[in-house]
Write a protein that holds these residues in place. Sequence first.
Motif, PDB file in Angstrom:
ATOM      1  N   LEU A 196       0.830  -1.205   0.000  1.00  0.00           N
ATOM      2  CA  LEU A 196       0.000   0.000   0.000  1.00  0.00           C
ATOM      3  C   LEU A 196       0.860   1.249   0.000  1.00  0.00           C
ATOM      4  CD1 LEU A 196      -2.790  -1.219   2.390  1.00  0.00           C
ATOM      5  CD2 LEU A 196      -3.097  -0.477   0.045  1.00  0.00           C
ATOM      6  N   LEU A 197       1.943   1.218   0.739  1.00  0.00           N
ATOM      7  CA  LEU A 197       2.849   2.366   0.723  1.00  0.00           C
ATOM      8  C   LEU A 197       3.375   2.602  -0.684  1.00  0.00           C
ATOM      9  CD1 LEU A 197       5.001   2.104   3.965  1.00  0.00           C
ATOM     10  CD2 LEU A 197       3.535   3.997   3.273  1.00  0.00           C
ATOM     11  N   ALA A 198       3.727   1.520  -1.365  1.00  0.00           N
ATOM     12  CA  ALA A 198       4.287   1.642  -2.707  1.00  0.00           C
ATOM     13  C   ALA A 198       3.231   2.113  -3.702  1.00  0.00           C
ATOM     14  CB  ALA A 198       4.860   0.302  -3.154  1.00  0.00           C
ATOM     15  N   GLU A 199       2.021   1.605  -3.550  1.00  0.00           N
ATOM     16  CA  GLU A 199       0.977   1.917  -4.530  1.00  0.00           C
ATOM     17  C   GLU A 199       0.338   3.267  -4.311  1.00  0.00           C
ATOM     18  OE1 GLU A 199      -1.874  -1.210  -4.369  1.00  0.00           O
ATOM     19  OE2 GLU A 199      -0.336  -2.768  -4.576  1.00  0.00           O
TER      20      GLU A 199
ATOM     21  N   GLY B  59       1.100   5.443  -1.470  1.00  0.00           N
ATOM     22  CA  GLY B  59       1.815   6.392  -0.635  1.00  0.00           C
ATOM     23  C   GLY B  59       1.262   6.474   0.765  1.00  0.00           C
ATOM     24  N   HIS B  60       1.846   7.372   1.486  1.00  0.00           N
ATOM     25  CA  HIS B  60       1.500   7.601   2.870  1.00  0.00           C
ATOM     26  C   HIS B  60       0.002   7.874   3.038  1.00  0.00           C
ATOM     27  CE1 HIS B  60       1.070  10.591   6.195  1.00  0.00           C
ATOM     28  NE2 HIS B  60       1.687   9.642   6.837  1.00  0.00           N
ATOM     29  N   HIS B  61      -0.572   8.560   2.067  1.00  0.00           N
ATOM     30  CA  HIS B  61      -1.976   8.950   2.159  1.00  0.00           C
ATOM     31  C   HIS B  61      -2.911   7.747   2.023  1.00  0.00           C
ATOM     32  CE1 HIS B  61      -5.602  11.318   1.651  1.00  0.00           C
ATOM     33  NE2 HIS B  61      -5.876  10.611   0.582  1.00  0.00           N
ATOM     34  N   GLY B  62      -2.512   6.797   1.174  1.00  0.00           N
ATOM     35  CA  GLY B  62      -3.385   5.659   0.931  1.00  0.00           C
ATOM     36  C   GLY B  62      -3.231   4.551   1.950  1.00  0.00           C
ATOM     37  N   LEU B  63      -2.330   4.751   2.885  1.00  0.00           N
ATOM     38  CA  LEU B  63      -2.081   3.710   3.883  1.00  0.00           C
ATOM     39  C   LEU B  63      -2.993   3.910   5.084  1.00  0.00           C
ATOM     40  CD1 LEU B  63      -0.047   1.335   4.539  1.00  0.00           C
ATOM     41  CD2 LEU B  63       0.988   2.984   6.083  1.00  0.00           C
TER      42      LEU B  63
ATOM     43  N   MET C 176      -5.332   1.922   8.141  1.00  0.00           N
ATOM     44  CA  MET C 176      -5.333   0.668   8.884  1.00  0.00           C
ATOM     45  C   MET C 176      -6.389  -0.279   8.327  1.00  0.00           C
ATOM     46  SD  MET C 176      -2.867   1.216  10.726  1.00  0.00           S
ATOM     47  CE  MET C 176      -2.632   0.191  12.174  1.00  0.00           C
ATOM     48  N   ASP C 177      -7.531   0.255   7.958  1.00  0.00           N
ATOM     49  CA  ASP C 177      -8.563  -0.585   7.366  1.00  0.00           C
ATOM     50  C   ASP C 177      -8.079  -1.205   6.062  1.00  0.00           C
ATOM     51  OD1 ASP C 177     -11.451  -0.224   8.795  1.00  0.00           O
ATOM     52  OD2 ASP C 177     -10.219   1.542   9.054  1.00  0.00           O
ATOM     53  N   ALA C 178      -7.377  -0.400   5.267  1.00  0.00           N
ATOM     54  CA  ALA C 178      -6.883  -0.911   3.992  1.00  0.00           C
ATOM     55  C   ALA C 178      -5.855  -2.012   4.220  1.00  0.00           C
ATOM     56  CB  ALA C 178      -6.270   0.220   3.171  1.00  0.00           C
ATOM     57  N   VAL C 179      -4.981  -1.817   5.190  1.00  0.00           N
ATOM     58  CA  VAL C 179      -3.987  -2.849   5.491  1.00  0.00           C
ATOM     59  C   VAL C 179      -4.690  -4.142   5.903  1.00  0.00           C
ATOM     60  CG1 VAL C 179      -2.154  -3.539   7.063  1.00  0.00           C
ATOM     61  CG2 VAL C 179      -2.166  -1.229   6.125  1.00  0.00           C
ATOM     62  N   ALA C 180      -5.655  -4.009   6.805  1.00  0.00           N
ATOM     63  CA  ALA C 180      -6.361  -5.189   7.286  1.00  0.00           C
ATOM     64  C   ALA C 180      -7.076  -5.892   6.136  1.00  0.00           C
ATOM     65  CB  ALA C 180      -7.355  -4.795   8.375  1.00  0.00           C
ATOM     66  N   ARG C 181      -7.740  -5.110   5.306  1.00  0.00           N
ATOM     67  CA  ARG C 181      -8.482  -5.693   4.187  1.00  0.00           C
ATOM     68  C   ARG C 181      -7.509  -6.424   3.249  1.00  0.00           C
ATOM     69  NH1 ARG C 181     -10.117  -1.433   1.409  1.00  0.00           N
ATOM     70  NH2 ARG C 181     -10.813  -0.595   3.394  1.00  0.00           N
ATOM     71  N   ARG C 182      -6.459  -5.725   2.856  1.00  0.00           N
ATOM     72  CA  ARG C 182      -5.485  -6.307   1.938  1.00  0.00           C
ATOM     73  C   ARG C 182      -4.843  -7.566   2.533  1.00  0.00           C
ATOM     74  NH1 ARG C 182      -1.945  -4.414  -2.662  1.00  0.00           N
ATOM     75  NH2 ARG C 182      -3.479  -2.729  -2.608  1.00  0.00           N
ATOM     76  N   ALA C 183      -4.559  -7.508   3.825  1.00  0.00           N
ATOM     77  CA  ALA C 183      -3.900  -8.648   4.469  1.00  0.00           C
ATOM     78  C   ALA C 183      -4.887  -9.777   4.784  1.00  0.00           C
ATOM     79  CB  ALA C 183      -3.204  -8.194   5.750  1.00  0.00           C
ATOM     80  N   GLY C 184      -6.158  -9.469   4.636  1.00  0.00           N
ATOM     81  CA  GLY C 184      -7.163 -10.483   4.932  1.00  0.00           C
ATOM     82  C   GLY C 184      -7.250 -10.816   6.412  1.00  0.00           C
ATOM     83  N   ILE C 185      -7.041  -9.800   7.231  1.00  0.00           N
ATOM     84  CA  ILE C 185      -7.065 -10.026   8.672  1.00  0.00           C
ATOM     85  C   ILE C 185      -7.932  -8.969   9.332  1.00  0.00           C
ATOM     86  CG2 ILE C 185      -4.761 -11.008   8.703  1.00  0.00           C
ATOM     87  CD1 ILE C 185      -3.893  -8.209   9.715  1.00  0.00           C
ATOM     88  N   GLY C 186      -8.115  -9.059  10.624  1.00  0.00           N
ATOM     89  CA  GLY C 186      -8.871  -8.052  11.357  1.00  0.00           C
ATOM     90  C   GLY C 186      -7.942  -6.978  11.897  1.00  0.00           C
TER      91      GLY C 186
ATOM     92  N   LEU D 139       4.988  18.208   4.766  1.00  0.00           N
ATOM     93  CA  LEU D 139       4.859  18.230   3.309  1.00  0.00           C
ATOM     94  C   LEU D 139       5.696  17.142   2.653  1.00  0.00           C
ATOM     95  CD1 LEU D 139       4.897  22.065   2.647  1.00  0.00           C
ATOM     96  CD2 LEU D 139       2.979  20.486   2.416  1.00  0.00           C
ATOM     97  N   LEU D 140       6.892  16.946   3.167  1.00  0.00           N
ATOM     98  CA  LEU D 140       7.803  15.977   2.554  1.00  0.00           C
ATOM     99  C   LEU D 140       7.128  14.624   2.341  1.00  0.00           C
ATOM    100  CD1 LEU D 140      11.411  16.345   3.994  1.00  0.00           C
ATOM    101  CD2 LEU D 140      10.612  16.575   1.639  1.00  0.00           C
ATOM    102  N   GLY D 141       6.341  14.214   3.312  1.00  0.00           N
ATOM    103  CA  GLY D 141       5.688  12.923   3.210  1.00  0.00           C
ATOM    104  C   GLY D 141       4.684  12.838   2.082  1.00  0.00           C
ATOM    105  N   GLU D 142       4.172  13.973   1.643  1.00  0.00           N
ATOM    106  CA  GLU D 142       3.160  13.974   0.587  1.00  0.00           C
ATOM    107  C   GLU D 142       3.761  14.140  -0.802  1.00  0.00           C
ATOM    108  OE1 GLU D 142      -0.032  14.025   1.846  1.00  0.00           O
ATOM    109  OE2 GLU D 142       0.338  14.589   3.922  1.00  0.00           O
ATOM    110  N   LEU D 143       4.997  14.617  -0.843  1.00  0.00           N
ATOM    111  CA  LEU D 143       5.581  14.935  -2.147  1.00  0.00           C
ATOM    112  C   LEU D 143       5.632  13.710  -3.057  1.00  0.00           C
ATOM    113  CD1 LEU D 143       8.505  17.383  -1.363  1.00  0.00           C
ATOM    114  CD2 LEU D 143       6.139  17.840  -1.956  1.00  0.00           C
ATOM    115  N   GLY D 144       5.865  12.549  -2.454  1.00  0.00           N
ATOM    116  CA  GLY D 144       6.020  11.345  -3.256  1.00  0.00           C
ATOM    117  C   GLY D 144       4.790  10.989  -4.064  1.00  0.00           C
TER     118      GLY D 144
END
Lengths: 196, 196, 196, 196
Positions: free
Chosen positions: A29-32, A34-38, A40-50, B110-115
Amino acid sequence: MARHRSPSRTGRPREARVDEAITSATRELLAEAGHHGLTMDAVARRAGIGKAAIYRRYATKQEMVLAAAVEGTVPATPDTGSLLGDLTVLAETVVARLSHPAASNGLLGLLGELGTDAALAGRFAELLIEPERAGDELVLRRAVDRGELAAMPDVELFHAVFGGAVLSWIFVSRLDPADLPARLARFTCAALRAER
Amino acid sequence: MARHRSPSRTGRPREARVDEAITSATRELLAEAGHHGLTMDAVARRAGIGKAAIYRRYATKQEMVLAAAVEGTVPATPDTGSLLGDLTVLAETVVARLSHPAASNGLLGLLGELGTDAALAGRFAELLIEPERAGDELVLRRAVDRGELAAMPDVELFHAVFGGAVLSWIFVSRLDPADLPARLARFTCAALRAER
Amino acid sequence: MARHRSPSRTGRPREARVDEAITSATRELLAEAGHHGLTMDAVARRAGIGKAAIYRRYATKQEMVLAAAVEGTVPATPDTGSLLGDLTVLAETVVARLSHPAASNGLLGLLGELGTDAALAGRFAELLIEPERAGDELVLRRAVDRGELAAMPDVELFHAVFGGAVLSWIFVSRLDPADLPARLARFTCAALRAER
Amino acid sequence: MARHRSPSRTGRPREARVDEAITSATRELLAEAGHHGLTMDAVARRAGIGKAAIYRRYATKQEMVLAAAVEGTVPATPDTGSLLGDLTVLAETVVARLSHPAASNGLLGLLGELGTDAALAGRFAELLIEPERAGDELVLRRAVDRGELAAMPDVELFHAVFGGAVLSWIFVSRLDPADLPARLARFTCAALRAER
DNA sequence: CATTAATCGAGACGGTACGTCTTGTCTTGCA
DNA sequence: TGCAAGACAAGACGTACCGTCTCGATTAATG
């Protein structure tokens, strides 16, 4: 990585599969996104866990990111036989590490929180800064032992310059890091040799 | 600062008082509560304005932070007569700038969002990186003109090393920047002189 | 319609074009998008005027709706020669009025505010209820004069029954009002005649 | 009441306490501050819950009001032994229901939206109109069975007349409903008996 | 083998920030 | 003064996220 609550001895043991799934999902999720898309719900969903399975391991989101994107990413620098060679390899390693989207997005996201979260800053130093500094010291000590350097240089300054240059090059200036290792190694090597 | 929507020519003109209030409130909140405590509602409340007045000027929170914490913070470096002197002053300036809580909390946030936000990255480069690079170039050009340096050095690398070192020292390693300017200036100066 | 502030004698006189544009825009928007789509900005945009021009005429949105959707919508009922005929025509008139989307959306929107806005309730009574009641009284008086009714009935109750039935039929039950006038007239006529 | 998203079978079940708190807070706020003072934040605050808990149950504010102010408010009418008696009790019931500030403010607020929200209108009919109509039918059927009425009257018209009259009396004409039940029952009874 | 206690996925919970929208007022320059 | 345009303060809207809690079902180690 110190856990939120360490697993008890009795009861059902934690599943290694879950640890792995959390880390993988976080990195993806970080790679896809970024920080904004990460989230906790997304991590749990993607990981298939609670979500509880995450918070059983990490007290906060930052701890989770730290474990997934920072912990254990600092390898030892091999002895190439010369300071310039070592510095080139070191620079390549740092560049490679910071070029990975998961690591960089995680790292930068954390940087913004360090200022107002002392506990996080401590864990961050322990997991990233200390290993890096230790590696730098080894490289410089080898150069002294080889006779390339007259005295042990200021390791702290060296670390700030070396790591900071890569950080700034990639994230602040956002330039192509292709030939950065060679240029940075030459520049730093010159400075170290010139120090009386 | 490029606005969310540029003010039209007709109708009631925007009030400078509001611009000023937004910027001040943003800086105060960043300094007091960090990136985490900076909420749009808090800015509006502190500034004594409505949220619409903010969003009329900035499309996103990041744009607002950019304008308040980054824009116009790069001063010219005075000519001290020597490269070492210039670099010391330059380092002191950068340290002073990054030591201010509002600037540093804003910048790191801001740095965290630049990516993952190319538009923001562009604005960031335009407002911070370019002025810094131009200032660095001036300092180095003066040294060449003085005869202290044989040829014009790699400005980009110099900028990354110099700014990055301060960034890393203060935010990553979180060390006391008191004697950093002198040490960094001496280190960098040595490297520049050694370049053939 | 009593205005927010009556126009002063000096200075530029108000343009009738603007009054008309406001009323038209209000009716159109009520018909097209209902109570929900009726915003002051939308009215001003559609009318091609400034919001100040509206608030110069009406103190609140409700007043504006009252003027556009309610005021002057109660016509006199012609004498058909019989009570049943008069009631049929009266019912047809009410149905026609409440079937127009602008009027109905305006009216229903206002109804919801009457409970917590006494001033509005007063204006509402003055502009809608009183004329209706007066019209009803006329119709009933004519029936008494004709000898169709022995005594003057309870006008208030009649008004509530007659208007309320149409209101409920169209808005609450949401039935087709096509043959409502005939049925309602016959029903009410029977009740009035039966009253001793 | 049909929910926004029906609760899933897995996971933590919804708490009845929360349902109850939402409904109570909605009723209280409607009664105290009217349609205008009913904000989602206020409901959440008063109920001591988060806004998400509301939106998990109701897709819109209107649905929430419907559930709190309309659903389940139609009681059965007891058999008094005569049509006039039944109608009096029925009128008293309707008056009592519409006299409660929460119900009336909720109901009137909804009425304004029915015209432009078909889904809401459907739910409204289902929860309020249908039960009322069914109750009316029962009362009239009893009168036919008793022999008080020769034939089954037009239930739809009766419902519109009876409910509409109360609606109009209380909300449109804004008169005191104290002696309305007796007068309305007598008026309507006369009309029903007169129908051949 | 039966019990125990911590695990698991799922998702509800309270709290809070986001960015948008609306209301009624105010401020320009032009007529 | 009226007017079109649009900025202003205030605050509600519905969505999203965080970290906690609760449910029923599993899963080892212990009694």
